[in-house]
Design a protein around this motif. Sequence first.
Motif, PDB file in Angstrom:
ATOM      1  N   ASN A   1       8.901  -2.757  -2.407  1.00 24.28           N
ATOM      2  CA  ASN A   1       7.681  -2.564  -3.188  1.00 24.28           C
ATOM      3  C   ASN A   1       7.130  -3.885  -3.694  1.00 24.28           C
ATOM      4  OD1 ASN A   1       7.527   0.158  -2.858  1.00 24.28           O
ATOM      5  ND2 ASN A   1       8.810   0.622  -4.629  1.00 24.28           N
ATOM      6  N   ASP A   2       8.052  -4.791  -3.981  1.00 27.54           N
ATOM      7  CA  ASP A   2       7.681  -6.099  -4.449  1.00 27.54           C
ATOM      8  C   ASP A   2       6.832  -6.816  -3.401  1.00 27.54           C
ATOM      9  OD1 ASP A   2       8.020  -7.914  -6.550  1.00 27.54           O
ATOM     10  OD2 ASP A   2       9.343  -9.132  -5.275  1.00 27.54           O
ATOM     11  N   ARG A   3       7.309  -6.778  -2.151  1.00 24.46           N
ATOM     12  CA  ARG A   3       6.564  -7.414  -1.063  1.00 24.46           C
ATOM     13  C   ARG A   3       5.193  -6.750  -0.911  1.00 24.46           C
ATOM     14  NH1 ARG A   3       7.510 -10.249   4.156  1.00 24.46           N
ATOM     15  NH2 ARG A   3       6.036  -9.397   5.675  1.00 24.46           N
ATOM     16  N   ARG A   4       5.197  -5.428  -0.952  1.00 24.55           N
ATOM     17  CA  ARG A   4       3.955  -4.688  -0.795  1.00 24.55           C
ATOM     18  C   ARG A   4       2.944  -5.058  -1.885  1.00 24.55           C
ATOM     19  NH1 ARG A   4       2.143   0.832   1.050  1.00 24.55           N
ATOM     20  NH2 ARG A   4       0.323   1.069  -0.263  1.00 24.55           N
ATOM     21  N   LEU A   5       3.449  -5.118  -3.110  1.00 18.42           N
ATOM     22  CA  LEU A   5       2.570  -5.490  -4.229  1.00 18.42           C
ATOM     23  C   LEU A   5       2.003  -6.892  -4.054  1.00 18.42           C
ATOM     24  CD1 LEU A   5       3.981  -4.297  -7.662  1.00 18.42           C
ATOM     25  CD2 LEU A   5       1.653  -4.098  -6.772  1.00 18.42           C
ATOM     26  N   LYS A   6       2.902  -7.805  -3.636  1.00 21.97           N
ATOM     27  CA  LYS A   6       2.458  -9.191  -3.442  1.00 21.97           C
ATOM     28  C   LYS A   6       1.407  -9.277  -2.332  1.00 21.97           C
ATOM     29  CE  LYS A   6       6.327 -11.887  -5.197  1.00 21.97           C
ATOM     30  NZ  LYS A   6       7.614 -12.524  -4.857  1.00 21.97           N
ATOM     31  N   LEU A   7       1.621  -8.472  -1.276  1.00 20.41           N
ATOM     32  CA  LEU A   7       0.650  -8.491  -0.174  1.00 20.41           C
ATOM     33  C   LEU A   7      -0.678  -7.905  -0.633  1.00 20.41           C
ATOM     34  CD1 LEU A   7       2.744  -7.544   3.009  1.00 20.41           C
ATOM     35  CD2 LEU A   7       2.151  -9.799   2.128  1.00 20.41           C
ATOM     36  N   GLU A   8      -0.603  -6.787  -1.365  1.00 14.94           N
ATOM     37  CA  GLU A   8      -1.843  -6.167  -1.849  1.00 14.94           C
ATOM     38  C   GLU A   8      -2.633  -7.119  -2.728  1.00 14.94           C
ATOM     39  OE1 GLU A   8      -0.637  -1.437  -1.972  1.00 14.94           O
ATOM     40  OE2 GLU A   8      -1.406  -2.413  -3.787  1.00 14.94           O
ATOM     41  N   ASN A   9      -1.936  -7.792  -3.633  1.00 15.09           N
ATOM     42  CA  ASN A   9      -2.606  -8.769  -4.493  1.00 15.09           C
ATOM     43  C   ASN A   9      -3.145  -9.945  -3.684  1.00 15.09           C
ATOM     44  OD1 ASN A   9      -2.443  -7.549  -6.979  1.00 15.09           O
ATOM     45  ND2 ASN A   9      -0.343  -8.272  -7.324  1.00 15.09           N
ATOM     46  N   GLY A  10      -2.297 -10.401  -2.772  1.00 13.84           N
ATOM     47  CA  GLY A  10      -2.673 -11.557  -1.951  1.00 13.84           C
ATOM     48  C   GLY A  10      -3.911 -11.290  -1.107  1.00 13.84           C
ATOM     49  N   LEU A  11      -4.084 -10.028  -0.705  1.00 19.98           N
ATOM     50  CA  LEU A  11      -5.240  -9.687   0.132  1.00 19.98           C
ATOM     51  C   LEU A  11      -6.561  -9.935  -0.585  1.00 19.98           C
ATOM     52  CD1 LEU A  11      -4.240  -6.417   2.037  1.00 19.98           C
ATOM     53  CD2 LEU A  11      -4.869  -8.627   3.036  1.00 19.98           C
ATOM     54  N   ARG A  12      -6.528  -9.905  -1.924  1.00 20.19           N
ATOM     55  CA  ARG A  12      -7.764 -10.108  -2.677  1.00 20.19           C
ATOM     56  C   ARG A  12      -8.258 -11.538  -2.579  1.00 20.19           C
ATOM     57  NH1 ARG A  12      -6.068  -7.981  -8.303  1.00 20.19           N
ATOM     58  NH2 ARG A  12      -4.886  -6.151  -7.660  1.00 20.19           N
ATOM     59  N   THR A  13      -7.314 -12.475  -2.408  1.00 22.76           N
ATOM     60  CA  THR A  13      -7.709 -13.882  -2.417  1.00 22.76           C
ATOM     61  C   THR A  13      -7.523 -14.568  -1.059  1.00 22.76           C
ATOM     62  OG1 THR A  13      -5.498 -14.324  -3.268  1.00 22.76           O
ATOM     63  CG2 THR A  13      -7.294 -14.293  -4.878  1.00 22.76           C
ATOM     64  N   ALA A  14      -6.994 -13.805  -0.079  1.00 15.79           N
ATOM     65  CA  ALA A  14      -6.669 -14.415   1.216  1.00 15.79           C
ATOM     66  C   ALA A  14      -7.893 -15.022   1.909  1.00 15.79           C
ATOM     67  CB  ALA A  14      -6.000 -13.388   2.130  1.00 15.79           C
ATOM     68  N   LEU A  15      -9.032 -14.346   1.793  1.00 13.94           N
ATOM     69  CA  LEU A  15     -10.249 -14.868   2.449  1.00 13.94           C
ATOM     70  C   LEU A  15     -10.704 -16.163   1.793  1.00 13.94           C
ATOM     71  CD1 LEU A  15     -12.786 -11.971   3.207  1.00 13.94           C
ATOM     72  CD2 LEU A  15     -11.693 -13.518   4.834  1.00 13.94           C
ATOM     73  N   SER A  16     -10.811 -16.135   0.452  1.00 15.51           N
ATOM     74  CA  SER A  16     -11.318 -17.337  -0.231  1.00 15.51           C
ATOM     75  C   SER A  16     -10.318 -18.484  -0.134  1.00 15.51           C
ATOM     76  CB  SER A  16     -11.669 -17.024  -1.685  1.00 15.51           C
ATOM     77  OG  SER A  16     -10.585 -16.396  -2.311  1.00 15.51           O
ATOM     78  N   ASN A  17      -9.028 -18.160   0.029  1.00 12.29           N
ATOM     79  CA  ASN A  17      -8.031 -19.226   0.201  1.00 12.29           C
ATOM     80  C   ASN A  17      -7.871 -19.652   1.658  1.00 12.29           C
ATOM     81  OD1 ASN A  17      -7.554 -19.143  -2.521  1.00 12.29           O
ATOM     82  ND2 ASN A  17      -5.625 -17.990  -2.369  1.00 12.29           N
TER      83      ASN A  17
END
Length: 279
Positions: A21-37
Amino acid sequence: DTAMYTSKERKNSYHFFSSKNDRRLKLENGLRTALSNNEFRIYYQPQIDLKTGDIIAVEALLRWNHPEFGLISPAEFIPLAEETGRINPIGKWVLNTVCQQNKLWEKSGLPCLRIAVNVSSVQFQNASFIEDVKEILRENRLAPQYLELEITESIMQDVKKVLPIIRKLKEIGVKISIDDFGTGYSSLNVLNQLPIDYLKIDQSFIKDVLSSTNTEAIVKTIIQMGHSMNFMLIAEGIENREQVGFLVHNQCQMGQGFLFSRPLPAEEIESILATKYEI
Ligand code: C2E
Ligand code: MG
Ligand code: MG
Ligand code: MG
């Protein structure tokens, strides 16, 4: 029933699920900034004309270079992006990047190619999708026949909603293909009504085509049906010459797979675009 587990097992499964779940949460959060980063990369895999051995198209395959986990497969993050709605901006970015890249190749004198892009059913049914496609083609001054949109069979479940979208896209002039054909929900009657250009035979069939007579029959049937409905056939996941022989003999027009090339970054694919493979 927890009584079935010892306390040690319970503890292990707790840790297992919590890190998952930790990985999933990190991926979900990361998806919000992946484009701008700027964390996404597009890899390209050639599609070969099985008569001539020429590369006539490439498929764009998305990769996410995550700051903590490294390169992540779209099979893992696309479903998350669909659930969170991030698929719309991400999909738009993919379309734009691919059209820009195609224009760059055209300007540098490379042979004209069609680029196939995977489109999620969420993105496909988004209200602004058709306008987005038009705008991206216009902004990049790219002729529509150089863009191919890959959708999966599952989209046909809502044929009343999807057929008008496909028709409008065909009016624009882009090409449409059905990806992973043979694995999903598919009514042959619906297939017959779709104004699509390509059927991509799923790689699971190509994998077994020489070892299973049932699979051999399925692939032959898909090819014959595709011919009679005027679709071009593309075999996915070709890994050896025997598969090529079978597909050529049965008049499958195009193929892609590790035998020819793995998906590669744009700079690497450029140097093989003029390749003529021996068939
Ligand atoms: P797909 O569109 O069916 O793509 C084919 C997958 O098979 C790719 O995996 C490709 O790397 C792999 N492949 C190609 N040739 C061979 C072969 O000879 N043998 C084997 N074993 N595999 C082969 P990849 O890149 O991991 O993509 C997985 C799926 O993720 C794609 O399946 C597609 O459904 C989805 N996807 C990829 N990029 C995007 C994207 O930009 N948007 C959306 N919505 N989905 C995407
Ligand atoms: Mg695909
Ligand atoms: Mg596929
Ligand atoms: Mg697939």
